[in-house]
Structure formats: structure tokens, C-alpha cells
Design an enzyme around this catalytic site. Structure first.
Site, PDB file in Angstrom:
ATOM      1  N   THR A   1      -0.748  48.296  76.895  1.00 19.33           N
ATOM      2  CA  THR A   1      -0.341  47.983  75.534  1.00 19.33           C
ATOM      3  C   THR A   1      -0.041  49.292  74.821  1.00 19.33           C
ATOM      4  OG1 THR A   1      -1.063  46.974  73.464  1.00 19.33           O
ATOM      5  CG2 THR A   1      -2.783  47.902  74.835  1.00 19.33           C
ATOM      6  N   GLY A   2       0.738  49.206  73.753  1.00 21.11           N
ATOM      7  CA  GLY A   2       1.111  50.423  73.037  1.00 21.11           C
ATOM      8  C   GLY A   2       2.613  50.593  73.047  1.00 21.11           C
TER       9      GLY A   2
ATOM     10  N   THR B   1       0.538  44.166  70.783  1.00 20.04           N
ATOM     11  CA  THR B   1       0.656  43.303  71.966  1.00 20.04           C
ATOM     12  C   THR B   1      -0.701  42.697  72.324  1.00 20.04           C
ATOM     13  OG1 THR B   1       2.310  44.728  72.970  1.00 20.04           O
ATOM     14  CG2 THR B   1       1.190  43.299  74.499  1.00 20.04           C
TER      15      THR B   1
ATOM     16  N   SER C   1       1.715  41.228  65.845  1.00 16.53           N
ATOM     17  CA  SER C   1       2.465  41.862  66.930  1.00 16.53           C
ATOM     18  C   SER C   1       2.634  40.928  68.117  1.00 16.53           C
ATOM     19  CB  SER C   1       1.742  43.137  67.374  1.00 16.53           C
ATOM     20  OG  SER C   1       0.448  42.813  67.809  1.00 16.53           O
TER      21      SER C   1
ATOM     22  N   ARG D   1      16.186  45.277  71.612  1.00 20.58           N
ATOM     23  CA  ARG D   1      15.219  46.115  72.340  1.00 20.58           C
ATOM     24  C   ARG D   1      14.191  45.234  73.077  1.00 20.58           C
ATOM     25  NH1 ARG D   1       9.347  46.963  72.331  1.00 20.58           N
ATOM     26  NH2 ARG D   1       8.959  49.113  72.863  1.00 20.58           N
TER      27      ARG D   1
ATOM     28  N   THR E   1       4.068  39.646  73.467  1.00 20.94           N
ATOM     29  CA  THR E   1       4.245  40.528  72.313  1.00 20.94           C
ATOM     30  C   THR E   1       5.509  40.210  71.521  1.00 20.94           C
ATOM     31  OG1 THR E   1       4.307  42.879  71.677  1.00 20.94           O
ATOM     32  CG2 THR E   1       5.617  42.262  73.571  1.00 20.94           C
TER      33      THR E   1
HETATM   34  N1  GLY Z   1       3.913  47.275  74.367  1.00 20.38           N
HETATM   35  C1  GLY Z   1       4.749  46.426  73.634  1.00 20.38           C
HETATM   36  C2  GLY Z   1       6.058  46.960  73.337  1.00 20.38           C
HETATM   37  O1  GLY Z   1       6.279  48.150  73.339  1.00 20.38           O
HETATM   38  O2  GLY Z   1       6.945  46.177  73.077  1.00 20.38           O
END
Ligand code: GLY
Length: 330
Positions: A236-237, A185, A47, A213, A203
């Protein structure tokens, strides 16, 4: 004191790199960059950086941000073919009048600055993307590690009611490693011996995201926020949650008002829980260091871990929940 925090189990090694850098007298800013770079080069972490999972078109696109004690910040978004986007973000901060560069412009800047071009897509990531492409309902599937310690993944559907997803994805007894999913991330926070704070966040974003995106990680105040007089926070998330809530800015502002760091994370999560788009498959992990070195981590659900190290604490992994932090069994 010196202190470093890094998100997730894959942050354990980067956190060791960060604390060693602090120990050798490096600044918090240098230390967080080194920790983040370590993860960007770890192809086992799918990731972040090289080895990260691609977007829906099969391209790996990276986001990163970095911020120092004095509120200087730099970020890059939607960057292809450069492994150390955290270093590019730092260069944006140090060499341009801007905060953020995106896409082709960021890539051209990286090239001009002499960063090396790299193919970010590994065979493993490509093969998972091909498997994802073959899923009938691919927009709603996520990845989960099949077994602790392996690089095998299973696909799970994420558009069902919270309870159902919770039971299947976060089965009691499932190991932390199994609960890691396609969306993590790395965030690194540090305090150096001069009491300076800094943070870094890097990330490849949501696995198989729509082309173009951008998540929270490069957005100052969403994925990362530092005010050296007050606190540093990283998230993060599922980035869309933190982008809608400006979670790291929210945390730092609450700490400024005298709210304890752990409580500030809990209140930021409360705000996220009010998000009408929150579903049971979504996770958010938050970490904060206050200017006096008091630190905390909290997450929407079990499954989030962080690594912490200081001059009195050897690098240690913690299991994080909505209201607790406990040393992990590893
Ligand atoms: N937290 C990383 C993302 O949503 O790209």
C-alpha cells in the site's frame, strides 16, 4: 492456525470481518473478499470503494485484485460506478480466461455479471475535490487528516526536499490518525484453517490522480502476490514505487529463497529507496504471511499501521516502521 492481516487503521474493522469469516470456516479467499468488501462500503475511508476521492476530473475510478493459494488471480482497473470491485476482480478470475479487465470493458463485464451500479462520489469527497481544484499548485498537494478521528483534512505540499516534508507531515508527536494521508488503499491477507493463503487489494488510488491513472493495486506482483507454497504479500502507498519495483513479487521470491519475512520486507523497501523518483512525501507499507504463518509488516516511514488477528491474537492494531512493529495505542 487462522490468521488475517489488513493494512491501515481503516483495516481494523475489515480485519475483524476477515477473522470472523475464517473462524466460521470460510476459505482464505472468501475471507479476504469479505474484508475488502467491508472497506469498499465504508464511506469514512476515502481511499477505497464508495466514498473514495476522485481523480482530477472529479470521477471516482477504482482498481482491485485478488489472488488465491494456487496462483489464480483476477484484477480490474479504472472501473467507475461499481462499489465492490474486489468481487468483480474475483469474477474475472473465476469466469474468464483473463487476469485483468480495465475501464469500459470491465464495467460492461460487471454489468453482465449482475453487479449493482452505484454513485461512488460522496458529498464529502466532492467537496474535497472542489477545494483541491481551488489550490494554485494542485498537482503537488496532498491531503492529510487534520485531527485524529475527524473527517477534516488539510492540504500539504509534497514536492519539497525529504527533510522538510518529513518534518511537517510526520511531526514528532502527531498522532497516527493525522499521519494518514490521501494515499492508502486496503490490502488484506489471510491464512485459513486448511493452511491456504489468499490476498485482496482494493483502492480508489491516488487522490486527484490524472484521469486514466492506474496504480499498483490491480497489478499482480506489484500491489499483491500470492504463492500458497511460499507466502502472500500485499503493498500500500504510492503505487508508482511498487510498480517500478514489483515489490510483492520481490518479497515472495525472497521468502522462497529462505529470507525471513520481516527481512524480505526490509530488503524490498531498500530496493524502493533506490528509486530516483522517491520523494519525502511518499509512503509504502508492506505486509507478508509466510506459508507457515510467520508474518511481518514494514513501511518506508512511520505512519503506517496494520491490523492483525489470529486464533491466538485478538484483532490488534500495530504501528509499523522501517524496522519494527509495535502494538499501537489505538
Ligand atoms: N497503492 C494505491 C495506488 O497507488 O493507487
Amino acid at each position: 492456525m487462522i490468521l488475517s492481516l489488513s493494512t491501515w487503521k481503516h483495516g481494523f474493522h475489515p480485519n475483524q470481518v476477515t477473522i470472523e469469516a475464517l473462524n466460521s470456516g470460510k476459505s482464505a479467499l472468501d475471507a479476504v473478499e469479505l474484508g475488502a468488501r467491508d472497506c469498499e462500503s465504508d464511506i469514512a475511508c476515502m481511499s477505497v470503494g464508495r466514498g473514495g476521492l476522485p481523480d482530477a476530473t472529479g470521477e471516482v475510478t477504482l482498481d482491485a485484485s485478488i489472488m488465491d493459494h494456487d496462483g489464480n488471480c483476477g484484477s480490474v482497473a479504472f472501473v467507475r460506478n461499481y462499489e465492490h470491485v474486489i468481487a468483480v476482480a474475483r469474477r474475472v478470475m473465476e469466469k474468464t480466461p483473463h487476469v485483468m479487465l480495465a475501464g469500459e470493458g470491465a464495467e460492461q463485464f460487471a454489468e453482465r455479471e449482475g453487479f449493482e451500479k452505484t454513485d461512488l462520489l460522496t458529498e464529502k469527497a466532492k467537496s474535497l475535490w472542489e477545494q483541491w481544484m481551488a489550490q494554485p499548485d494542485k498537482l503537488h498537494v496532498r491531503l492529510r487528516r487534520a485531527e485524529e478521528g475527524t473527517q477534516e483534512y488539510v492540504f500539504v505540499h509534497g514536492d519539497e526536499p525529504e527533510e522538510l516534508v518529513w518534518r511537517r507531515e510526520y511531526t514528532p508527536g502527531a498522532t497516527q490518525g493525522q499521519q494518514e494521508n490521501s494515499h492508502d488503499t486496503i490490502g488484506v491477507l489471510a491464512m485459513d484453517s486448511a493452511g491456504r493463503l489468499a490476498g485482496a487489494c482494493t483502492t480508489s488510488g491516488l487522490a486527484f490522480k490524472l484521469h486514466g491513472r492506474v496504480g499498483d493495486s490491480p497489478i499482480i506482483g506489484a500491489g499483491l502476490y500470492v504463492d500458497g507454497r511460499v507466502a502472500a504479500a500485499v503493498a500500500t502507498g504510492d503505487g508508482e514505487l511498487m510498480m517500478r519495483a514489483c515489490s510483492t513479487f520481490h518479497i515472495v521470491e525472497m521468502v522462497r529463497q529462505g529470507i525471513e519475512p520481516a527481512e524480505a520486507c526490509e530488503r524490498a523497501l531498500e530496493r524502493i529507496r533506490q528509486d530516483k523518483r522517491l520523494t519525502g512525501d511518499k509512503q509504502c507499507g508492506l505486509m507478508v504471511i509466510r506459508a507457515d504463518g510467520v508474518w511481518a509488516g514494514r513501511s518506508l516511514r512511520p505512519g503506517f499501521q496494520l491490523a492483525a488477528a489470529s486464533d491466538v491474537l485478538p484483532n490488534t492494531l500495530f504501528d509499523i516502521t522501517a524496522n519494527s512493529m509495535e502494538k499501537a495505542r489505538f
